[in-house]
Design an enzyme around this catalytic site. Structure first.
Site, PDB file in Angstrom:
ATOM      1  N   GLU A  95      18.383   5.023 -28.542  1.00 29.57           N
ATOM      2  CA  GLU A  95      18.455   6.467 -28.287  1.00 29.57           C
ATOM      3  C   GLU A  95      17.191   7.071 -27.879  1.00 29.57           C
ATOM      4  O   GLU A  95      16.156   6.738 -27.865  1.00 29.57           O
ATOM      5  CB  GLU A  95      18.938   7.452 -29.695  1.00 29.57           C
ATOM      6  CG  GLU A  95      17.967   7.032 -30.766  1.00 29.57           C
ATOM      7  CD  GLU A  95      18.383   7.749 -31.940  1.00 29.57           C
ATOM      8  OE1 GLU A  95      19.326   7.242 -32.569  1.00 29.57           O
ATOM      9  OE2 GLU A  95      17.679   8.611 -32.699  1.00 29.57           O
ATOM     10  N   GLN A 128      20.017  14.478 -28.492  1.00 32.03           N
ATOM     11  CA  GLN A 128      19.971  13.075 -28.875  1.00 32.03           C
ATOM     12  C   GLN A 128      20.950  12.517 -27.774  1.00 32.03           C
ATOM     13  O   GLN A 128      22.037  12.356 -27.698  1.00 32.03           O
ATOM     14  CB  GLN A 128      20.299  12.974 -30.121  1.00 32.03           C
ATOM     15  CG  GLN A 128      20.240  11.287 -30.808  1.00 32.03           C
ATOM     16  CD  GLN A 128      20.778  11.168 -32.113  1.00 32.03           C
ATOM     17  OE1 GLN A 128      22.020  11.741 -32.251  1.00 32.03           O
ATOM     18  NE2 GLN A 128      20.226  10.625 -32.819  1.00 32.03           N
ATOM     19  N   HIS A 144      28.649  14.466 -31.132  1.00 37.72           N
ATOM     20  CA  HIS A 144      28.669  15.056 -32.197  1.00 37.72           C
ATOM     21  C   HIS A 144      27.598  16.138 -32.254  1.00 37.72           C
ATOM     22  O   HIS A 144      26.676  16.302 -31.421  1.00 37.72           O
ATOM     23  CB  HIS A 144      28.244  13.920 -33.462  1.00 37.72           C
ATOM     24  CG  HIS A 144      26.859  13.486 -33.311  1.00 37.72           C
ATOM     25  ND1 HIS A 144      26.369  12.245 -32.605  1.00 37.72           N
ATOM     26  CD2 HIS A 144      25.632  14.047 -33.803  1.00 37.72           C
ATOM     27  CE1 HIS A 144      25.195  12.068 -32.798  1.00 37.72           C
ATOM     28  NE2 HIS A 144      24.542  13.105 -33.538  1.00 37.72           N
TER      29      HIS A 144
END
Lengths: 147, 147
Positions: free
Chosen positions: B43, B60, B84
């Site tokens: 990430e 992210q 998300h």
């Protein structure tokens, strides 16, 4: 320059039920509601935090008011969920022009009216790694025309 | 209390290409990178703005490192896009317990390790109007263990 996450746009089927979920579960409060006829949605803005550029970050809950609105079509395909993300800028016109020059498709020729009297445009999700991306310039502080 | 939009989690197939897109298009810079073996992802965190609770909001960007990771499965089904959203809180344990008591499924019994040494948990998207929702408590200020 894009200076904040302005909002996360969330498509829902029942605005009141979704507002109730966010209120009961997290304690988030409705800051503003409106109907945007051009976009074909009813919406509620939940203010989550202030940002260091002098703005704020919101959740924008969106319920379609017409079957032919883009949000209605998106819901039919995807179900409820995150519809788009939005970055705040002081200059949506300049940012949109600069981004178009980089080869990213900007969906409107000129910015249109967004929540709370803001001016907005969208970038094509296929040019943005799958993310429908909005650019927002908030209304002039003190301009409460849209509230 | 949830006091900020902590981040938007975006699933991608090629982390370097996606970082390059966000950098070239918007000027966003990489604040932090890591591999989270437990979550099965590489990430990059792009810091967008500071928030009035003393934290910050990030994008992210997530690339799966295993075919059996949840992000890999999600990408196979949905393609690249918003995976998300995450709200920041000073007390992820207390918030998760209170939200569980309201009947929303919390996916972990105890918070796990998230980006930059944070502690995180997730709420079931089917209980959240289609939105996979994360709760995050950042590492103690000055604790740079995760960086």
């Amino acid at each position: 320059m894009l200076t904040r996450i302005d909002h996360i746009g969330i498509a829902c089927r029942d605005l009141e039920a979704t507002v109730d979920f966010y209120s009961r579960t997290y304690g988030f409060e409705v800051f503003h509601t409106e109907v945007n006829q051009e976009q074909g949605v009813r919406e509620a803005m939940l203010r989550i935090n202030g940002t260091d550029d002098g703005g704020a970050s919101y959740l924008q809950l969106l319920e379609p008011i017409r079957e032919d609105s883009t949000v209605a079509k998106w819901l039919a395909k995807n179900g409820e969920g995150v519809h788009h993300i939005a970055f705040g800028t002081a200059d949506v016109d300049g940012e949109a022009a600069a981004i178009r020059d980089k080869g990213v498709r900007v969906l409107y020729d000129e910015p249109r009216r967004g929540s709370m009297g803001s001016r907005i445009t969208f970038l094509h999700p296929k040019d943005c790694h799958g993310v429908l991306t909005e650019l927002v310039t908030a209304a002039t502080p003190g301009d409460d025309e849209g509230r």
